[in-house]
Design a protein around this motif. Sequence first.
Motif, PDB file in Angstrom:
ATOM      1  N   TYR A 147       0.995  -0.771  -0.449  1.00 17.70           N
ATOM      2  CA  TYR A 147       0.083  -0.026  -0.039  1.00 17.70           C
ATOM      3  C   TYR A 147       0.395   1.608  -0.125  1.00 17.70           C
ATOM      4  N   GLY A 148       2.211   1.203   0.302  1.00 15.83           N
ATOM      5  CA  GLY A 148       2.507   2.427   0.348  1.00 15.83           C
ATOM      6  C   GLY A 148       1.708   3.080   1.860  1.00 15.83           C
ATOM      7  N   VAL A 149       2.341   2.833   2.856  1.00 13.64           N
ATOM      8  CA  VAL A 149       1.635   3.468   3.412  1.00 13.64           C
ATOM      9  C   VAL A 149       2.332   2.854   4.870  1.00 13.64           C
ATOM     10  N   ASN A 150       3.314   3.900   5.391  1.00 17.58           N
ATOM     11  CA  ASN A 150       3.428   3.531   7.278  1.00 17.58           C
ATOM     12  C   ASN A 150       2.589   3.013   8.265  1.00 17.58           C
ATOM     13  N   ALA A 151       3.201   1.758   9.070  1.00 16.86           N
ATOM     14  CA  ALA A 151       1.862   1.664   9.481  1.00 16.86           C
ATOM     15  C   ALA A 151       2.639   0.554  10.871  1.00 16.86           C
ATOM     16  N   ARG A 152       2.184   0.788  12.485  1.00 15.52           N
ATOM     17  CA  ARG A 152       2.242   0.171  12.912  1.00 15.52           C
ATOM     18  C   ARG A 152       1.373  -1.075  13.136  1.00 15.52           C
ATOM     19  N   VAL A 153       1.677  -1.903  13.717  1.00 12.77           N
ATOM     20  CA  VAL A 153       0.386  -3.843  14.069  1.00 12.77           C
ATOM     21  C   VAL A 153       0.734  -3.824  15.565  1.00 12.77           C
ATOM     22  N   ASN A 154      -0.165  -3.752  16.010  1.00 13.83           N
ATOM     23  CA  ASN A 154      -1.122  -4.489  17.253  1.00 13.83           C
ATOM     24  C   ASN A 154      -1.080  -5.859  17.356  1.00 13.83           C
ATOM     25  N   ILE A 155      -1.225  -6.795  18.099  1.00 14.78           N
ATOM     26  CA  ILE A 155      -1.866  -7.341  18.098  1.00 14.78           C
ATOM     27  C   ILE A 155      -2.701  -7.702  19.532  1.00 14.78           C
ATOM     28  N   GLY A 156      -3.783  -7.565  19.579  1.00 13.99           N
ATOM     29  CA  GLY A 156      -4.974  -7.907  20.321  1.00 13.99           C
ATOM     30  C   GLY A 156      -4.529  -8.785  21.080  1.00 13.99           C
ATOM     31  N   GLU A 157      -4.445  -8.129  22.588  1.00 10.98           N
ATOM     32  CA  GLU A 157      -4.125  -9.128  23.868  1.00 10.98           C
ATOM     33  C   GLU A 157      -4.669 -10.502  24.074  1.00 10.98           C
ATOM     34  N   ASP A 158      -6.312  -9.939  23.705  1.00  6.79           N
ATOM     35  CA  ASP A 158      -7.061 -11.204  24.302  1.00  6.79           C
ATOM     36  C   ASP A 158      -7.122 -12.294  23.093  1.00  6.79           C
ATOM     37  N   ASP A 159      -7.351 -11.587  21.702  1.00  5.41           N
ATOM     38  CA  ASP A 159      -8.127 -12.557  20.994  1.00  5.41           C
ATOM     39  C   ASP A 159      -6.767 -12.472  19.662  1.00  5.41           C
ATOM     40  N   GLY A 160      -5.590 -11.948  19.908  1.00  7.31           N
ATOM     41  CA  GLY A 160      -4.052 -12.194  18.689  1.00  7.31           C
ATOM     42  C   GLY A 160      -5.042 -11.616  17.427  1.00  7.31           C
ATOM     43  N   ILE A 161      -6.014 -10.649  17.221  1.00  9.57           N
ATOM     44  CA  ILE A 161      -6.362 -10.564  16.237  1.00  9.57           C
ATOM     45  C   ILE A 161      -5.393  -9.201  15.976  1.00  9.57           C
ATOM     46  N   PRO A 162      -4.516  -9.084  14.690  1.00  9.31           N
ATOM     47  CA  PRO A 162      -4.066  -7.964  14.529  1.00  9.31           C
ATOM     48  C   PRO A 162      -4.207  -6.565  13.929  1.00  9.31           C
ATOM     49  N   GLN A 163      -4.085  -5.494  14.314  1.00 13.84           N
ATOM     50  CA  GLN A 163      -4.480  -4.593  14.510  1.00 13.84           C
ATOM     51  C   GLN A 163      -3.495  -3.308  13.485  1.00 13.84           C
ATOM     52  N   ILE A 164      -3.771  -2.793  12.390  1.00 16.44           N
ATOM     53  CA  ILE A 164      -3.405  -2.063  11.623  1.00 16.44           C
ATOM     54  C   ILE A 164      -3.455  -0.109  11.957  1.00 16.44           C
ATOM     55  N   ILE A 165      -2.844   0.324  12.589  1.00 17.85           N
ATOM     56  CA  ILE A 165      -2.755   1.273  12.549  1.00 17.85           C
ATOM     57  C   ILE A 165      -1.293   1.617  11.714  1.00 17.85           C
ATOM     58  N   PRO A 166      -2.171   3.006  10.786  1.00 18.03           N
ATOM     59  CA  PRO A 166      -1.701   3.481   9.708  1.00 18.03           C
ATOM     60  C   PRO A 166      -1.096   5.095  10.633  1.00 18.03           C
ATOM     61  N   ILE A 167       0.331   5.024   9.957  1.00 14.33           N
ATOM     62  CA  ILE A 167       1.497   5.664  10.638  1.00 14.33           C
ATOM     63  C   ILE A 167       1.171   7.395   9.281  1.00 14.33           C
ATOM     64  N   ASN A 168       1.381   6.944   8.358  1.00 14.66           N
ATOM     65  CA  ASN A 168       1.004   8.678   7.403  1.00 14.66           C
ATOM     66  C   ASN A 168       2.157   7.143   5.291  1.00 14.66           C
ATOM     67  N   SER A 169       1.946   8.029   4.343  1.00 12.53           N
ATOM     68  CA  SER A 169       1.585   7.108   3.277  1.00 12.53           C
ATOM     69  C   SER A 169       3.618   7.589   3.044  1.00 12.53           C
ATOM     70  N   VAL A 170       3.717   6.901   2.919  1.00  7.72           N
ATOM     71  CA  VAL A 170       5.608   7.236   2.456  1.00  7.72           C
ATOM     72  C   VAL A 170       5.596   8.238   0.677  1.00  7.72           C
ATOM     73  N   ARG A 171       4.644   8.175   0.355  1.00  8.93           N
ATOM     74  CA  ARG A 171       4.935   9.616  -0.561  1.00  8.93           C
ATOM     75  C   ARG A 171       4.526  10.930   0.092  1.00  8.93           C
ATOM     76  N   SER A 172       4.144  11.082   1.550  1.00  9.37           N
ATOM     77  CA  SER A 172       3.668  11.580   2.518  1.00  9.37           C
ATOM     78  C   SER A 172       4.908  12.725   2.000  1.00  9.37           C
ATOM     79  N   LYS A 173       4.532  14.072   2.419  1.00  5.03           N
ATOM     80  CA  LYS A 173       5.882  14.870   2.592  1.00  5.03           C
ATOM     81  C   LYS A 173       6.334  15.149   4.503  1.00  5.03           C
ATOM     82  N   ARG A 174       5.227  15.536   5.110  1.00  3.16           N
ATOM     83  CA  ARG A 174       4.922  15.636   6.189  1.00  3.16           C
ATOM     84  C   ARG A 174       5.501  14.018   7.030  1.00  3.16           C
ATOM     85  N   LEU A 175       6.316  14.032   7.627  1.00  5.94           N
ATOM     86  CA  LEU A 175       6.147  13.445   8.779  1.00  5.94           C
ATOM     87  C   LEU A 175       5.501  12.980   9.326  1.00  5.94           C
ATOM     88  N   ALA A 176       5.718  12.165  10.310  1.00  5.18           N
ATOM     89  CA  ALA A 176       4.613  11.337  11.421  1.00  5.18           C
ATOM     90  C   ALA A 176       5.316  12.019  12.688  1.00  5.18           C
TER      91      ALA A 176
END
Lengths: 263, 351
Positions: A234-263
């Motif tokens: 996707y060309g997106v910087n993201a963090r992946v959190n693993i749910g503590e109780d269910d183990g389901i990954p959750q993606i938290i997008p930070i910014n597009s790699v094209r984006s000039k603004r920094l997170a």
Amino acid sequence: MVRLEIKNLKFSYNSKPVLKNINIKVSPGKITAVIGPNAAGKSTLLKCIAGIIRPEGNILIEGKEINTIKKDNITKLVSYLTQESSARAVLSVFEVVLLGRLHSLSWKVDDDDLEVVWGILKELGIHKLASRHFNELSGGQRQMVSIAQALVREPKILLLDEPTNNLDLQHQLEIFDLIRELSVERNITTIITLHQLNMAARCADELVILNNGEVYAAGKPESVLTSEMVRSVYGVNARVNIGEDDGIPQIIPINSVRSKRLA
Amino acid sequence: MATKIDIQAKEIYCEITGRKYILLVLLAVACVFTLIIDILVGPAWLSIREVFSAIFMANSSDPTTHVIVWTIRLPIALMAIVVGATLGIAGAEMQTILDNPLASPYTLGVSAGAGFGAALALVLGVGIVPYAGEYLVSINAFFFSLLTCLLIYFIGKARRVTAETMILAGIALLFLFHSLLALLQYIATEEALQAIVFWLFGNLMKTTWPKLGIVAAVLIIVVPLLAKDAWKLTALRLGDEKAKSLGIDVEKLRLKAFILISLLTAAAVCFVGTIGFIGLVGPHIARMLVGEDQRFFLPMSALGGALLLSAASIGSKVIIPGAVFPIGIVTSLIGVPFFFSLILTKRRGYW
Ligand SMILES: Nc1ncnc2c1ncn2[C@@H]1O[C@H](COP(=O)(O)OP(=O)(O)OP(=O)(O)O)[C@@H](O)[C@H]1O
Ligand SMILES: [Mg+2]
């Protein structure tokens, strides 16, 4: 057991390759989510399986090559929800859903068909819309009706192209719950495409990540949804959190790699 | 529990369809009503009693009345109904398979093609079939409207049989035949020119029983064939992709319907000339009243067309007492205000 197997599937629109050598296996009773960026070829893949376009390669339904199955039988086996539905037909909601049972309709409509239609309308909670005109509904209501039309056929393979388009959060969750329930109960093979990665992680048994007409990765959500994948597909910087109780990954997008603004 | 759902399902379904049945019956009654008036009205006005006895009690009726009713009024009045129904159905199915509310035999150049064929016969005496005599003009018109349909189809097919290509082909042909027709008019003699203009106005006055029989026969043969595909045609309104996923061979269905429509149109226009408004508006009236479930849409379009043309036939006789106006002129005069009133009083959402 494998319900649906796709082998070396290739497809081009006007000699522009859209699907390049796809291999997928899907079992009954499971939900597979095909995810990937716009124009990756997700809808095209579903159209191939639905028999709307003819690709190269093999599509096997319960071991049988799709080209050798009679068209009527494919229609009975496979049900397909299109990404967009035409809103121009002047038909009531009941009639639209009834059309899903086209294969068994004659001039006089059977009570069985009426019953199945009514049942699904109730199940989706849209029975109050039954006599409203389809072209006068809101986008989300229309989507619910289209889903009803796909489900009313009682298929073995259910293909849903972005079923939660236009739906609010509650309806999204309800639809996924219903799809899961039906898949398990009736042993349906379900393939959906969607864009919300977290929803996919929550609802699907398997993910197939499609990028540029190729399978980038496939497998359980927790093994496929990585920050590495999100960056390269996707060309997106993201963090992946693993749910503590269910183990389901959750993606938290930070910014597009094209984006000039920094997170 | 299951039976309870069952009952509710039937209730809802009957609620949806019941209203449509009532509307169908109402419109059918209206058609019968205009048919009767159409028989009564004319240069010599007849009473219901006279007409009734002329039709049902041949011996006891006045011979003049008998002749007027049987050789003039009845065939013309029935022709209005039959041609109206034919054009209504042709327009309805064109709009369905081409997914466009502006499609009709007139807007796609089929009537223009027929007009050109008729003009060829009138100006040059050139016929497709030799020794056709009285039928020369009609046969020419018939073949040229079929030809137009074929051209539309094959031009459309040269790319893919999509609605857009067929509509574009039809509109292009409309212009082509209009200019060819203008060319013929330009070189025509005064007499032939008048005959062409008269033909183009559209006219029921030359109706005879055999002509009526031919149009009715085509209608009776074609309608069941269309009705057989009623559900498929309804499904086509959900879009090609959806229809395909429901197992419909969309291109085959489109071709089949188009052939049937061509036959209907050709049969309707070849005897009565250009009558423009019916094929466009009949289906619109039907759509507003019963929607696009073809089981109702098809008969309703037929009734809508029949009612309009029958009313126009009456109108053509009363506008100027003692004279008969060309019906093609009157259809629009009567139809347009009626149509506007429908559009303005109905809710949004019909195209
Ligand atoms: N009818 C068509 N004719 C030509 N090219 C097409 C057609 N339909 C799709 N394509 C092309 O095929 C590629 C894949 O399209 P597809 O609809 O499968 O994408 P998608 O993954 O479903 O995207 P989205 O997330 O936007 O729905 C795109 O490049 C698109 O432009
Ligand atoms: Mg798509």
